[in-house]
Write a protein that holds these residues in place. Sequence first.
Motif, PDB file in Angstrom:
ATOM      1  N   TYR A   1      -5.463 -49.618 -50.184  1.00 56.54           N
ATOM      2  CA  TYR A   1      -4.586 -49.984 -49.070  1.00 56.54           C
ATOM      3  C   TYR A   1      -4.705 -51.468 -48.720  1.00 56.54           C
ATOM      4  N   ASP A   2      -3.606 -52.018 -48.218  1.00 59.14           N
ATOM      5  CA  ASP A   2      -3.561 -53.348 -47.613  1.00 59.14           C
ATOM      6  C   ASP A   2      -3.152 -53.190 -46.156  1.00 59.14           C
ATOM      7  N   PHE A   3      -3.605 -54.116 -45.320  1.00 57.87           N
ATOM      8  CA  PHE A   3      -3.101 -54.116 -43.944  1.00 57.87           C
ATOM      9  C   PHE A   3      -2.827 -55.545 -43.488  1.00 57.87           C
ATOM     10  N   VAL A   4      -1.871 -55.669 -42.606  1.00 54.86           N
ATOM     11  CA  VAL A   4      -1.519 -56.968 -42.013  1.00 54.86           C
ATOM     12  C   VAL A   4      -1.701 -56.838 -40.507  1.00 54.86           C
ATOM     13  N   GLU A   5      -2.490 -57.747 -39.938  1.00 51.85           N
ATOM     14  CA  GLU A   5      -2.748 -57.676 -38.496  1.00 51.85           C
ATOM     15  C   GLU A   5      -2.005 -58.795 -37.761  1.00 51.85           C
ATOM     16  N   TYR A   6      -1.361 -58.423 -36.655  1.00 53.44           N
ATOM     17  CA  TYR A   6      -0.723 -59.366 -35.741  1.00 53.44           C
ATOM     18  C   TYR A   6      -1.574 -59.379 -34.465  1.00 53.44           C
ATOM     19  N   HIS A   7      -2.142 -60.538 -34.153  1.00 48.54           N
ATOM     20  CA  HIS A   7      -3.113 -60.606 -33.046  1.00 48.54           C
ATOM     21  C   HIS A   7      -2.717 -61.677 -32.033  1.00 48.54           C
ATOM     22  N   ILE A   8      -2.727 -61.263 -30.762  1.00 41.27           N
ATOM     23  CA  ILE A   8      -2.502 -62.203 -29.661  1.00 41.27           C
ATOM     24  C   ILE A   8      -3.797 -62.269 -28.860  1.00 41.27           C
ATOM     25  N   ALA A   9      -4.386 -63.446 -28.796  1.00 42.65           N
ATOM     26  CA  ALA A   9      -5.702 -63.606 -28.163  1.00 42.65           C
ATOM     27  C   ALA A   9      -5.679 -63.351 -26.664  1.00 42.65           C
TER      28      ALA A   9
ATOM     29  N   LEU B   1      -1.807 -55.491 -33.454  1.00 43.99           N
ATOM     30  CA  LEU B   1      -1.036 -54.437 -34.103  1.00 43.99           C
ATOM     31  C   LEU B   1      -1.293 -54.568 -35.605  1.00 43.99           C
ATOM     32  N   ARG B   2      -1.779 -53.472 -36.187  1.00 39.49           N
ATOM     33  CA  ARG B   2      -2.126 -53.481 -37.616  1.00 39.49           C
ATOM     34  C   ARG B   2      -1.188 -52.538 -38.371  1.00 39.49           C
ATOM     35  N   LEU B   3      -0.551 -53.097 -39.368  1.00 37.23           N
ATOM     36  CA  LEU B   3       0.361 -52.324 -40.222  1.00 37.23           C
ATOM     37  C   LEU B   3      -0.361 -52.035 -41.531  1.00 37.23           C
ATOM     38  N   VAL B   4      -0.514 -50.761 -41.858  1.00 34.35           N
ATOM     39  CA  VAL B   4      -1.285 -50.354 -43.033  1.00 34.35           C
ATOM     40  C   VAL B   4      -0.329 -49.853 -44.112  1.00 34.35           C
ATOM     41  N   PHE B   5      -0.505 -50.367 -45.329  1.00 33.33           N
ATOM     42  CA  PHE B   5       0.353 -50.008 -46.462  1.00 33.33           C
ATOM     43  C   PHE B   5      -0.493 -49.463 -47.606  1.00 33.33           C
ATOM     44  N   GLU B   6      -0.021 -48.397 -48.208  1.00 33.16           N
ATOM     45  CA  GLU B   6      -0.675 -47.938 -49.431  1.00 33.16           C
ATOM     46  C   GLU B   6      -0.123 -48.726 -50.605  1.00 33.16           C
ATOM     47  N   LYS B   7      -1.008 -49.124 -51.508  1.00 36.39           N
ATOM     48  CA  LYS B   7      -0.602 -49.858 -52.704  1.00 36.39           C
ATOM     49  C   LYS B   7      -0.219 -48.849 -53.792  1.00 36.39           C
ATOM     50  N   ILE B   8       1.013 -48.941 -54.237  1.00 36.99           N
ATOM     51  CA  ILE B   8       1.505 -48.062 -55.307  1.00 36.99           C
ATOM     52  C   ILE B   8       1.997 -48.969 -56.426  1.00 36.99           C
ATOM     53  N   GLY B   9       1.093 -49.309 -57.338  1.00 35.28           N
ATOM     54  CA  GLY B   9       1.425 -50.335 -58.319  1.00 35.28           C
ATOM     55  C   GLY B   9       1.599 -51.660 -57.589  1.00 35.28           C
ATOM     56  N   GLU B  10       2.767 -52.255 -57.746  1.00 34.28           N
ATOM     57  CA  GLU B  10       3.077 -53.488 -57.017  1.00 34.28           C
ATOM     58  C   GLU B  10       3.850 -53.194 -55.728  1.00 34.28           C
ATOM     59  N   ASP B  11       4.136 -51.940 -55.489  1.00 33.49           N
ATOM     60  CA  ASP B  11       4.877 -51.541 -54.291  1.00 33.49           C
ATOM     61  C   ASP B  11       3.935 -51.322 -53.119  1.00 33.49           C
ATOM     62  N   HIS B  12       4.514 -51.239 -51.918  1.00 31.62           N
ATOM     63  CA  HIS B  12       3.762 -50.932 -50.703  1.00 31.62           C
ATOM     64  C   HIS B  12       4.562 -49.938 -49.866  1.00 31.62           C
ATOM     65  N   ALA B  13       3.877 -48.907 -49.378  1.00 28.67           N
ATOM     66  CA  ALA B  13       4.514 -47.922 -48.511  1.00 28.67           C
ATOM     67  C   ALA B  13       3.720 -47.829 -47.213  1.00 28.67           C
ATOM     68  N   LEU B  14       4.431 -47.838 -46.098  1.00 22.41           N
ATOM     69  CA  LEU B  14       3.796 -47.830 -44.783  1.00 22.41           C
ATOM     70  C   LEU B  14       3.197 -46.455 -44.487  1.00 22.41           C
ATOM     71  N   VAL B  15       1.906 -46.454 -44.122  1.00 18.72           N
ATOM     72  CA  VAL B  15       1.230 -45.187 -43.816  1.00 18.72           C
ATOM     73  C   VAL B  15       0.605 -45.176 -42.419  1.00 18.72           C
ATOM     74  N   GLY B  16       0.429 -46.345 -41.800  1.00 20.72           N
ATOM     75  CA  GLY B  16      -0.226 -46.361 -40.499  1.00 20.72           C
ATOM     76  C   GLY B  16       0.193 -47.528 -39.625  1.00 20.72           C
ATOM     77  N   ILE B  17       0.349 -47.273 -38.321  1.00 17.54           N
ATOM     78  CA  ILE B  17       0.542 -48.318 -37.313  1.00 17.54           C
ATOM     79  C   ILE B  17      -0.571 -48.145 -36.291  1.00 17.54           C
ATOM     80  N   ILE B  18      -1.490 -49.103 -36.274  1.00 21.37           N
ATOM     81  CA  ILE B  18      -2.665 -49.027 -35.415  1.00 21.37           C
ATOM     82  C   ILE B  18      -2.546 -50.068 -34.311  1.00 21.37           C
ATOM     83  N   HIS B  19      -2.597 -49.623 -33.096  1.00 20.70           N
ATOM     84  CA  HIS B  19      -2.578 -50.526 -31.942  1.00 20.70           C
ATOM     85  C   HIS B  19      -4.025 -50.722 -31.472  1.00 20.70           C
ATOM     86  N   ASP B  20      -4.340 -51.935 -31.077  1.00 20.81           N
ATOM     87  CA  ASP B  20      -5.682 -52.209 -30.571  1.00 20.81           C
ATOM     88  C   ASP B  20      -5.585 -53.180 -29.402  1.00 20.81           C
ATOM     89  N   GLN B  21      -6.573 -53.100 -28.505  1.00 18.18           N
ATOM     90  CA  GLN B  21      -6.576 -53.952 -27.310  1.00 18.18           C
ATOM     91  C   GLN B  21      -7.974 -53.949 -26.707  1.00 18.18           C
TER      92      GLN B  21
END
Length: 267
Positions: free
Chosen positions: A222-230, A244-264
């Motif tokens: 998996y890969d994830f991209v985090e958007y953070h506001i201090a 806000l963290r967007l989690v993607f499963e790696k399928i070859g060179e593709d990515h499919a969204l599997v999780g949206i994680i909110h944190d604070q």
Amino acid sequence: MYFAKKIGGLALIAAMLWLTACSGTPEAGTEPKQTPEQTQEQTPEQTQKQAEQTQKHAPEQTEKQTPEQTSTAQSAATTESPQETETSSTGQPQDLEGLPPSVEEAATTVIRSIKNKDMKQLAAWVHRDKGLRFSPYAYVDTKNDLVFTREEVEGLMNDSTKRVWRTFAGSGDLIELTFADYYKRFVYDADFIQKAEIAVNKGLGQGTTINNLNEVYPKEQYDFVEYHIAGIDPSVEGMDWRSLRLVFEKIGEDHALVGIIHDQWTP
């Protein structure tokens, strides 16, 4: 005798005149024969004239042909076959070159669809088999976090059903909300597109809640991209930070969204 001589003289003169007529001026349209000396003297001039005439007419032919040939060549060089939009094996749109988007590009599209409440576009990125899990805090609860299929995600914003999305940190009260209300509180509760710092496979926000993202979503798969506001309100000195963290499963060179994680920040 005198008369005979006179007749003979006239005959001689007539014969001479006839011979002169036969060997005189050539017939019209017949060129006089030239001696080898004359031919050698005239040939260089004639050759030069012929060369000049050839050079004179050649540019005219080139000028007549060149524009058409140039136009044809330019048309052939600039004509491109239309490119078609392709989709990857996960059903995600690919770029113009036919390559799947990178995780950063995928996250950019997803975060925009979230901000715009474009659930159809968001659903297009959802994993076809695993669906999309929503986690209100950093800790991903694989037993209690709600998971929705691609088809369900598309209609969530208009779904009036109240669901229990776990409990509020600190109070322990149930998070019982419609998706529209959950979205306002635990998805896009800050301007992540305009104000957030962005990182790939790196956690930025850190609170008291355990972050088990890499345990549930191993980095090998998996890969994830985090958007953070201090911080939003300077007066609270960062106690209102958001991620806000967007989690993607790696399928070859593709990515499919599997999780949206909110944190604070949590007490």
